[in-house]
Write an enzyme that holds these catalytic residues in place. Structure first.
Site, PDB file in Angstrom:
ATOM      1  N   CYS A   1      -7.231  81.740  41.417  1.00 54.59           N
ATOM      2  CA  CYS A   1      -5.925  81.791  40.767  1.00 54.59           C
ATOM      3  C   CYS A   1      -5.922  82.738  39.584  1.00 54.59           C
ATOM      4  CB  CYS A   1      -5.544  80.383  40.306  1.00 54.59           C
ATOM      5  SG  CYS A   1      -3.892  80.320  39.615  1.00 54.59           S
TER       6      CYS A   1
ATOM      7  N   CYS B   1      -7.235  71.669  42.299  1.00 55.38           N
ATOM      8  CA  CYS B   1      -6.470  72.629  43.105  1.00 55.38           C
ATOM      9  C   CYS B   1      -7.402  73.419  44.012  1.00 55.38           C
ATOM     10  CB  CYS B   1      -5.710  73.579  42.191  1.00 55.38           C
ATOM     11  SG  CYS B   1      -4.803  74.828  43.137  1.00 55.38           S
TER      12      CYS B   1
ATOM     13  N   CYS C   1      -5.168  71.790  37.749  1.00 52.62           N
ATOM     14  CA  CYS C   1      -6.004  72.887  38.255  1.00 52.62           C
ATOM     15  C   CYS C   1      -7.365  72.406  38.744  1.00 52.62           C
ATOM     16  CB  CYS C   1      -6.203  73.941  37.182  1.00 52.62           C
ATOM     17  SG  CYS C   1      -4.651  74.601  36.561  1.00 52.62           S
TER      18      CYS C   1
ATOM     19  N   TYR D   1      17.429  81.685  50.634  1.00 54.13           N
ATOM     20  CA  TYR D   1      16.441  80.618  50.715  1.00 54.13           C
ATOM     21  C   TYR D   1      16.652  79.791  51.986  1.00 54.13           C
ATOM     22  CZ  TYR D   1      13.991  76.346  50.302  1.00 54.13           C
ATOM     23  OH  TYR D   1      13.182  75.298  50.624  1.00 54.13           O
TER      24      TYR D   1
ATOM     25  N   GLU E   1      17.097  70.947  54.084  1.00 48.61           N
ATOM     26  CA  GLU E   1      16.930  71.989  53.069  1.00 48.61           C
ATOM     27  C   GLU E   1      18.108  72.036  52.102  1.00 48.61           C
ATOM     28  OE1 GLU E   1      14.253  73.485  52.318  1.00 48.61           O
ATOM     29  OE2 GLU E   1      13.124  72.740  54.033  1.00 48.61           O
TER      30      GLU E   1
ATOM     31  N   ASP F   1      11.704  79.115  46.519  1.00 51.67           N
ATOM     32  CA  ASP F   1      12.464  78.236  45.619  1.00 51.67           C
ATOM     33  C   ASP F   1      11.687  78.161  44.298  1.00 51.67           C
ATOM     34  OD1 ASP F   1      10.358  76.538  46.081  1.00 51.67           O
ATOM     35  OD2 ASP F   1      11.541  74.929  46.976  1.00 51.67           O
TER      36      ASP F   1
ATOM     37  N   CYS G   1       0.327  72.049  41.296  1.00 47.07           N
ATOM     38  CA  CYS G   1       0.699  73.224  40.509  1.00 47.07           C
ATOM     39  C   CYS G   1       2.050  72.969  39.839  1.00 47.07           C
ATOM     40  CB  CYS G   1       0.728  74.458  41.413  1.00 47.07           C
ATOM     41  SG  CYS G   1       0.757  76.013  40.503  1.00 47.07           S
TER      42      CYS G   1
HETATM   43  N1  ADE Z   1      11.795  71.304  49.047  1.00 49.16           N
HETATM   44  C1  ADE Z   1      12.532  72.179  49.712  1.00 49.16           C
HETATM   45  N2  ADE Z   1      12.199  72.222  50.995  1.00 49.16           N
HETATM   46  C2  ADE Z   1      11.198  71.338  51.159  1.00 49.16           C
HETATM   47  C3  ADE Z   1      10.435  70.908  52.261  1.00 49.16           C
HETATM   48  N3  ADE Z   1      10.644  71.431  53.443  1.00 49.16           N
HETATM   49  N4  ADE Z   1       9.501  69.998  52.047  1.00 49.16           N
HETATM   50  C4  ADE Z   1       9.312  69.499  50.826  1.00 49.16           C
HETATM   51  N5  ADE Z   1      10.007  69.839  49.756  1.00 49.16           N
HETATM   52  C5  ADE Z   1      10.945  70.753  49.915  1.00 49.16           C
END
Ligand code: ADE
Length: 286
Positions: A205, A199, A196, A125, A42, A143, A189
């Site tokens: 949506c 999607c 779309c 986050y 992450e 995010d 998206c």
């Molecule tokens: N961007 C941030 N975390 C992510 C994840 N776990 N998988 C894919 N993209 C990401």
């Protein structure tokens, strides 16, 4: 902004989770529940693209297989191992987190968001991501991609998404929900020219309908052009160009995005530009 109605929310959950079952990207950090490995992923993913992160993530874990290994390494080792990822301060942050977790928590990362936030260098986050992806806690993490997807789907002001995201997490499927939001944001998206038509949430949506043609400075001319046969023929082909290779679009959806001009889809098929199959699915002619 209103929260979604329960029935609508359940439908969004079901559709996105079903889509994720067959469309999830096979990413290596989804094959582990090791909180340290997930933390590393992450932090790397915060400012670096998935494709570039994958080899670096493997290399990092080979170099520092556990949080204790990282904590016992020097800061310089960590900075060296970060080479190629950019934003090197993240290496220092990871190293500091590892040292603090070793000292204060015996080398384990806390399970919940509040505990994770006690570690210097872990923000909302990252705390959400570790709590959810390692410990399957039903928490939200927002995010840029997730903010865009949620604000479009639920019609929320992007500035309110961080506060509201938790209210739409499906408790038993929080892990898949957040990963699915990320995949949807990365593949369909997208910020510009979202796909779309393919999607899973298109019918639910609240976001603006996509423009098929890029905005240009000659708005007046464009407005006159809109509604014309040539405009919609161009739009249909453009929409189909955006569809991932090997996929097709339901004729009804396509028509909905093309001013209701079913006749033009058939005309394009007759001209050999598109193909409509017996299940009324449309793709560019091969
Ligand atoms: N961007 C941030 N975390 C992510 C994840 N776990 N998988 C894919 N993209 C990401």
């Amino acid at each position: 902004m209103l929260p979604p109605r329960m029935a609508d929310l359940e439908r969004v959950h079901a559709r996105l989770l079903e889509w994720y079952t067959s469309n999830a990207r096979d990413l290596p950090w989804r094959r582990t529940r090791d909180p340290y490995a997930i933390l590393v992923a992450e932090v790397m993913l915060q400012q670096t693209q998935v494709d570039r992160v994958i080899p670096k993530w493997h290399a990092w874990l080979a170099r520092f297989p556990t949080l204790a290994d990282l904590a016992r390494a020097t800061r310089a080792d960590a900075i060296r191992a970060w080479q190629g990822l950019g934003y090197n301060l993240r290496a220092v942050r990871l190293h500091t987190i590892a040292q603090q977790a070793l000292t204060d928590y015996g080398g384990r990362l806390p399970r919940d968001v509040e505990g994770l936030l006690q570690l210097k260098g872990i923000g909302r986050y990252t705390a959400g991501a570790v709590a959810c992806f390692a410990y399957e806690q039903p928490v939200a993490m927002v995010d840029t991609n997730v903010r865009r997807v949620l604000s479009r789907v639920f019609g929320w002001d992007p500035r309110t998404v961080d506060r509201l995201a938790k209210s739409v997490v499906p408790v038993p499927s929080a892990y898949a929900w957040s990963q699915a939001l990320m995949d949807l944001g990365a593949t369909l998206c997208r910020p510009r020219r979202p796909l779309c038509l393919v999607c899973p949430l298109v019918a639910d949506c609240g976001g603006p309908r996509p423009r098929a043609l890029p905005a240009n400075s000659e708005e007046t001319a464009a407005e006159q052009f809109q509604g014309s046969r040539r405009f919609y023929r161009g739009r249909i082909v453009q929409l189909l160009r955006d569809v991932p290779l090997g996929e097709a679009v339901a004729l009804a959806d396509l028509v909905r995005h093309a001013g209701g001009r079913r006749d033009l889809v058939h005309e394009l098929a007759a001209d050999g530009l598109v193909r409509i199959d017996s299940a009324e699915r449309v793709r560019l002619a091969d």
